[in-house]
Design a protein around this motif. Structure first.
Motif, PDB file in Angstrom:
ATOM      1  N   VAL A   1      89.622  -2.661 -57.717  1.00 45.04           N
ATOM      2  CA  VAL A   1      89.306  -1.945 -56.329  1.00 45.04           C
ATOM      3  C   VAL A   1      88.112  -2.718 -55.858  1.00 45.04           C
ATOM      4  O   VAL A   1      87.184  -2.949 -56.320  1.00 45.04           O
ATOM      5  CB  VAL A   1      88.918  -0.641 -56.821  1.00 45.04           C
ATOM      6  CG1 VAL A   1      88.366   0.296 -55.391  1.00 45.04           C
ATOM      7  CG2 VAL A   1      89.810   0.330 -57.644  1.00 45.04           C
ATOM      8  N   GLN A   2      88.488  -2.847 -54.470  1.00 43.91           N
ATOM      9  CA  GLN A   2      87.575  -3.591 -53.489  1.00 43.91           C
ATOM     10  C   GLN A   2      87.086  -2.831 -52.591  1.00 43.91           C
ATOM     11  O   GLN A   2      87.792  -1.951 -51.984  1.00 43.91           O
ATOM     12  CB  GLN A   2      88.211  -4.921 -52.879  1.00 43.91           C
ATOM     13  CG  GLN A   2      89.136  -5.723 -54.013  1.00 43.91           C
ATOM     14  CD  GLN A   2      88.228  -6.626 -54.816  1.00 43.91           C
ATOM     15  OE1 GLN A   2      87.266  -6.971 -54.186  1.00 43.91           O
ATOM     16  NE2 GLN A   2      88.488  -6.695 -55.873  1.00 43.91           N
ATOM     17  N   LYS A   3      85.962  -3.335 -52.172  1.00 41.76           N
ATOM     18  CA  LYS A   3      85.213  -2.404 -51.085  1.00 41.76           C
ATOM     19  C   LYS A   3      84.690  -3.246 -49.993  1.00 41.76           C
ATOM     20  O   LYS A   3      84.300  -4.390 -50.246  1.00 41.76           O
ATOM     21  CB  LYS A   3      84.062  -1.531 -51.450  1.00 41.76           C
ATOM     22  CG  LYS A   3      84.603  -0.362 -52.234  1.00 41.76           C
ATOM     23  CD  LYS A   3      83.429   0.448 -52.994  1.00 41.76           C
ATOM     24  CE  LYS A   3      83.964   1.642 -53.450  1.00 41.76           C
ATOM     25  NZ  LYS A   3      82.912   2.830 -53.755  1.00 41.76           N
ATOM     26  N   PHE A   4      84.624  -2.863 -48.741  1.00 41.95           N
ATOM     27  CA  PHE A   4      84.200  -3.351 -47.589  1.00 41.95           C
ATOM     28  C   PHE A   4      83.875  -2.493 -46.520  1.00 41.95           C
ATOM     29  O   PHE A   4      84.603  -1.490 -46.273  1.00 41.95           O
ATOM     30  CB  PHE A   4      84.988  -4.831 -47.075  1.00 41.95           C
ATOM     31  CG  PHE A   4      84.298  -5.501 -45.741  1.00 41.95           C
ATOM     32  CD1 PHE A   4      83.228  -6.181 -46.009  1.00 41.95           C
ATOM     33  CD2 PHE A   4      84.759  -5.273 -44.630  1.00 41.95           C
ATOM     34  CE1 PHE A   4      82.734  -7.076 -44.955  1.00 41.95           C
ATOM     35  CE2 PHE A   4      84.323  -5.944 -43.595  1.00 41.95           C
ATOM     36  CZ  PHE A   4      83.348  -6.668 -43.858  1.00 41.95           C
ATOM     37  N   SER A   5      82.679  -2.856 -45.765  1.00 46.30           N
ATOM     38  CA  SER A   5      82.532  -1.814 -44.578  1.00 46.30           C
ATOM     39  C   SER A   5      82.326  -2.617 -43.148  1.00 46.30           C
ATOM     40  O   SER A   5      81.755  -3.558 -42.992  1.00 46.30           O
ATOM     41  CB  SER A   5      81.171  -0.980 -44.634  1.00 46.30           C
ATOM     42  OG  SER A   5      81.198  -0.219 -45.833  1.00 46.30           O
ATOM     43  N   ILE A   6      82.960  -2.026 -42.093  1.00 45.36           N
ATOM     44  CA  ILE A   6      82.904  -2.445 -40.839  1.00 45.36           C
ATOM     45  C   ILE A   6      81.736  -1.694 -40.174  1.00 45.36           C
ATOM     46  O   ILE A   6      81.964  -0.405 -39.946  1.00 45.36           O
ATOM     47  CB  ILE A   6      84.344  -2.502 -40.057  1.00 45.36           C
ATOM     48  CG1 ILE A   6      85.498  -3.180 -40.961  1.00 45.36           C
ATOM     49  CG2 ILE A   6      84.268  -2.945 -38.720  1.00 45.36           C
ATOM     50  CD1 ILE A   6      86.693  -3.171 -40.338  1.00 45.36           C
ATOM     51  N   ASN A   7      80.959  -2.257 -39.453  1.00 49.73           N
ATOM     52  CA  ASN A   7      79.798  -1.498 -39.044  1.00 49.73           C
ATOM     53  C   ASN A   7      79.680  -1.721 -37.504  1.00 49.73           C
ATOM     54  O   ASN A   7      80.353  -2.595 -36.680  1.00 49.73           O
ATOM     55  CB  ASN A   7      78.355  -2.119 -39.664  1.00 49.73           C
ATOM     56  CG  ASN A   7      78.366  -2.075 -40.971  1.00 49.73           C
ATOM     57  OD1 ASN A   7      78.456  -1.086 -41.607  1.00 49.73           O
ATOM     58  ND2 ASN A   7      78.083  -3.328 -41.615  1.00 49.73           N
ATOM     59  N   ASN A   8      78.651  -0.662 -36.940  1.00 47.51           N
ATOM     60  CA  ASN A   8      78.651  -0.811 -35.271  1.00 47.51           C
ATOM     61  C   ASN A   8      79.687  -0.577 -34.766  1.00 47.51           C
ATOM     62  O   ASN A   8      79.974  -1.169 -33.531  1.00 47.51           O
ATOM     63  CB  ASN A   8      77.741  -2.184 -34.976  1.00 47.51           C
ATOM     64  CG  ASN A   8      76.694  -2.503 -35.896  1.00 47.51           C
ATOM     65  OD1 ASN A   8      75.903  -1.423 -36.085  1.00 47.51           O
ATOM     66  ND2 ASN A   8      76.313  -3.742 -36.333  1.00 47.51           N
ATOM     67  N   LEU A   9      80.472   0.180 -35.044  1.00 45.23           N
ATOM     68  CA  LEU A   9      81.688   0.710 -34.217  1.00 45.23           C
ATOM     69  C   LEU A   9      81.354   1.674 -33.337  1.00 45.23           C
ATOM     70  O   LEU A   9      80.602   2.657 -33.275  1.00 45.23           O
ATOM     71  CB  LEU A   9      82.837   1.227 -35.308  1.00 45.23           C
ATOM     72  CG  LEU A   9      83.247   0.535 -36.368  1.00 45.23           C
ATOM     73  CD1 LEU A   9      84.240   0.870 -37.355  1.00 45.23           C
ATOM     74  CD2 LEU A   9      84.132  -0.738 -35.734  1.00 45.23           C
TER      75      LEU A   9
END
Length: 892
Positions: free
Chosen positions: A643-651
């Motif tokens: 399982v991989q994770k990533f966050s896209i910020n400042n949306l």
């Protein structure tokens, strides 16, 4: 008579003075003789708890020999098992030069149980005038050692060969090596520590010999320094600045397979003099490995800048342990010659010399100046004896997806002292990238490689199964010894194979809306198939299902094609493979790959991505795209996690944000276009900033205004209603709910009493409606906003007293009571005073709030009262207490 007494006193003073001088002389003679020393221990071969300790002490010769010599027998060693032991000098004192004599003391001790033990030696005193400690003449000498006692960890302490008495010159680099070796072949580490005067107590005022107070300058022009090589024990002092005597201590710790076994401490002495002599120089040899059964021949070169004769001797562990295998052509005082000197080392190795730790060959070069003191140089050369390599190692493909590894039976018969059960075969494998390693010494790590298996030494083959299609594999093999000495062989030459070239190559797996598309291309090797018709079958199943489903097409084309399957969007991932079968029943199935399932969660101004994938081909990176405009957001390296994770910020707030993940992998077959692309489903979420606005709170007034004190008041239960306006925020970010808090008084001890999605709250079932309220908004992430304003509700208290009482029996105004009936009163303290301030009546029961005073025993007239009233709980705690003062006329 008086004169006679004075004479006797003077004689007594002279006598006492003579005694004191004698005592002082004895103290100086007997307490200033110790220069250096160390401890070693040797285990009895037949008793794991029985050890022989050797205490070696170096004395100032003038103090311990001749008339008036200090007695040195009856030396005591203290053990941490709670015992101590004394011993006399073993043999005679040995003159080691430089005004120094060596004494040896032997202690035989049996330890009571398994454990870690320490042993210490303390004696008075050191010699005088040691420059880097305070008052050395009055400082005790202390050294210690530590050892593990266990039948499962047989152990002897390190042994130090070189004399701890040495000479240095001001302005010249000084070097010293204790010549340490471990009889068990354990690895050693070295560190400089302050000399001790007692257990764990440094000598007073200790300074490093390289402290600026002693002057000096390093050869490079910087500050002087003294250091020790932690691996070889070589001490370097660059450079002494002031003449005198200095002491340092060296702690030698032994290690076995990464575990510390114990240590010994040497306290040594360096005498710094002035002179024009320069030390000789040994030319360094490169540390190396040699395969057992072969010979290693090296030349050792020594030079002297002053052209003095040089004597080169060997003091290292290698010269002690390898006497039957080593030839060393050096020079003695009888055949010494001017430099350069070239000595030859020939090491004839065999299997019994194999071990994990290198052998330390320490060389000492001592010049022979005609006038000045001799100076030395030390050099330690590390040589590891490794095992012979495995012979005739081969790797071949069988059953199209297996690797068969074979080699000759390993010959270990010449290892007469090694148990074959402790000799193993290790096989190393790498995918795609070849195994690269240093071919000289096998301890070098292998990048991009994995330990495939460990086998018994009598094995000669191994099958590596379930290999990935069209992927290149690399193999190598070595021998490892798992006994106490340990040891490794060098790696065999790397072998390479590429199996399973006859199966279809899946080129992409793309997740669509409720569907998955699989694109495949022709196998690397199609010559295996016969005829013109082929069944191409897609096998697929979700992670949640038990069995594979199939979808087959018949074609005469093996160049490639695609499949589209319907999937359940609630399933996580799908596993797929493709089987090609020709019309004669010959078939091959590709390796199984998985789709990529992307899930997203909206958080505060960010989109959190989580995706799952299971692949057995080599993955290179993940690419994250914005599907709205197909722009690349970022690239990520692949980890070993499923399982991989990533966050896209400042949306942006209240915007629908989407993402797609692409996983890039390849087959590494060596052919062109090996890349495989796995594209996830599109996943979108409405982004919320998580607004928590501050609310403006109001409360519906109580009914107090409708009820004067002479009007009956409604009975409990009561209720309060608070309300607030809808916050003005974007609809997508409207608060999730509102938390209502209550405090009984204005001390604001808030308690959460409710949560609602409405903009009002009715607090019902109250026996007292006094209290304060505030509200906080909550967002969809569970965060609370700041508190609103505070609104409070109060009770409607009543307590009024009359100003006349007529206790005359006409049933009118017979008693002094509150009028009308009290409301929300808890207790009353009541007193009546006459005009002179005397108390004529006091209410005994404070809970009797109606008072009922009958004025008995007093005459008519005017009296004064004070009533301290305590009301039931008030919104403001200060309003709870009220004092009423007034007058009352008694009339009969």
């Amino acid at each position: 008579m008086l004169l006679n007494i004075n004479l006797k006193i003077e004689k007594l003073k002279k006598y006492l003075f003579t005694i004191l001088i004698s005592i002082a002389s004895f103290y100086i003679a007997s307490a200033t003789h110790i220069k250096a020393g160390d401890i070693s221990a040797k285990k009895d071969p037949n008793n794991a708890f029985l050890y022989t300790f050797t205490l070696t002490i170096y004395y100032e010769t003038a103090r311990v020999t001749g008339s008036g010599a200090v007695p040195i027998d009856n030396q005591t060693m203290v053990f941490s098992d709670g015992t101590s032991q004394s011993a006399n000098l073993s043999g005679n004192l040995v003159d080691v030069g430089n005004g120094t004599s060596k004494g040896t003391f032997i202690f035989v001790h049996t330890f009571p149980a398994v454990g870690v033990y320490s042993v210490g030696y303390k004696e008075a005193n050191r010699i005088a005038d040691i420059k880097n400690m305070s008052e050395s003449v009055n400082t005790t000498f202390y050294i210690d050692a530590q050892i593990i006692i266990s039948p499962f960890v047989p152990n002897n302490t390190p042994v130090l060969i070189t004399s701890p008495i040495d000479i240095a010159y001001t302005g010249k680099i000084f070097k010293h090596n204790p010549g340490a070796y471990d009889p068990d072949g354990d690895s050693l580490s070295f560190e400089l520590i302050p000399p001790k005067k007692s257990n764990n107590i440094d000598v007073d005022g200790y300074l490093s010999p390289a402290d600026p107070i002693f002057g000096g300058k390093a050869n490079n022009g910087g500050a002087p320094y003294i250091s020790i090589n932690p691996y070889t024990g070589e001490v370097t002092w660059d450079t002494p600045g002031t003449q005198g005597i200095y002491n340092i201590a060296i702690k030698v710790t032994e290690w076995r397979k990464g575990q510390r076994l114990g240590y010994v401490v040497r306290d040594m002495q360096i005498t710094v003099k002035d002179g024009k002599n320069n030390p000789p120089k040994i030319t360094a040899l490169r540390d190396t490995c040699v395969e057992a059964g072969t010979s290693l021949i090296k030349n050792l070169t020594t030079t002297d800048p002053d052209k003095n004769d040089v004597i080169v001797t060997s003091i290292g562990e290698g010269f002690i342990n390898l006497q039957n295998s080593l030839q060393w052509a050096s020079y003695t005082p009888q055949n010494r010659r001017p430099t350069p000197l070239i000595g030859t080392i020939t090491l004839n190795t065999n299997c019994n010399l194999i071990r994990n730790q290198p052998y330390l060959f320490t060389f000492k070069a001592e010049d022979q100046p005609p006038i000045f003191d001799k100076l030395t140089d030390f050099y330690t050369w590390n040589v590891k004896v490794i095992a012979p390599k495995v012979k005739n190692f081969t790797v071949s493909v069988q059953n199209n997806n297996e690797a068969k590894l074979t080699w000759d039976l390993y010959n270990f018969n010449e290892c007469s002292n090694r148990n074959s059960n402790n000799i193993k075969i290790q096989i190393i494998r790498s995918r795609c990238d070849s195994i690269i390693f240093d071919g000289t010494c096998p301890e070098i790590s292998l990048p991009n490689a994995e330990l495939l298996t460990t086998l018994n030494v009598n094995e000669t083959s191994y099958i590596d199964k379930n290999l990935v299609q069209s992927t290149t594999y690399y193999y190598t093999i070595r021998v490892i010894f798992n006994d106490l000495q340990g040891g490794l062989s060098n790696w065999h030459q790397v072998k390479k194979i590429t199996p399973l070239k006859s199966a279809a190559l899946i080129k992409s797996i793309t997740s669509l809306d409720n569907q998955i598309e699989i694109i495949w291309k022709s196998p690397l090797d199609t010559s295996i198939y016969q005829g013109k018709n082929y069944d191409i079958t897609l096998n697929y199943k979700s992670k949640e299902s038990l069995n594979f489903k199939s979808k087959t097409i018949n074609t005469n084309n093996l160049t490639g094609g695609n499949f589209i399957i319907d999937v359940n969007p609630n399933d996580s991932i799908y596993f797929v493979n493709i089987t090609i079968a020709d019309q004669f029943g010959k078939s091959y199935t590709s390796n199984t790959l998985s789709s990529v399932k992307l899930n997203t969660i909206a958080k505060k101004s960010e989109l959190e991505l989580t995706w799952e994938q299971h692949q057995n081909i080599t993955s290179t990176e993940y690419q994250i795209f914005n599907p709205k405009n197909n722009t690349l957001i970022t690239k990520l390296s692949v980890s070993n996690d499923t399982v991989q994770k990533f966050s896209i910020n400042n949306l942006p707030n209240c915007d629908s944000s989407c993402a797609v993940v692409k996983a890039i992998a390849y087959y590494c077959s060596g052919e062109n276009n090996d890349t495989v692309v796995f594209t996830s489903n599109k996943s979108c979420q409405l982004i919320r900033a998580g607004t928590t606005p501050i609310l403006n709170l109001n409360i519906i007034p109580t009914i107090c205004a409708n009820y004067s004190c002479d009007k009956p008041f409604p009975f409990a239960p009561y209720s309060n209603t608070v309300f607030w306006n809808k916050p003005k925020v974007p609809l997508c970010d409207y608060p999730n709910s509102f938390n209502v808090y209550y405090s009984e008084t204005d001390n604001y001890n808030w308690k959460l009493i409710g949560n609602t999605i409405d903009t009002n709250w009715i607090h019902s079932g109250l026996s007292n409606f006094a209290g304060c309220y505030m509200v906080k908004s909550t967002n969809s992430f569970g965060d609370e906003g700041q508190m609103s304003n505070v609104v409070c509700q109060d009770i409607c208290p009543c307590y009024e007293l009359p100003n006349i009482i007529s206790p005359n029996g006409d049933d009118k105004n017979e008693l002094f009571v509150p009028l009308p009936e009290p409301r929300f009163v808890e207790s009353v303290k009541f007193k009546v005073y006459n005009r002179w301030g005397q108390v004529v009546y006091e209410l005994e029961d404070n809970n009797q709030i109606l008072i009922k005073w009958d004025a008995k025993g007093i005459s008519d007239g005017v009296y004064f009262y004070q009533a301290d009233v305590t009301f039931s709980r008030r919104a403001k705690n200060a309003d709870r207490y009220k004092t009423l003062k007034g007058w009352v006329q008694v009339v009969r």
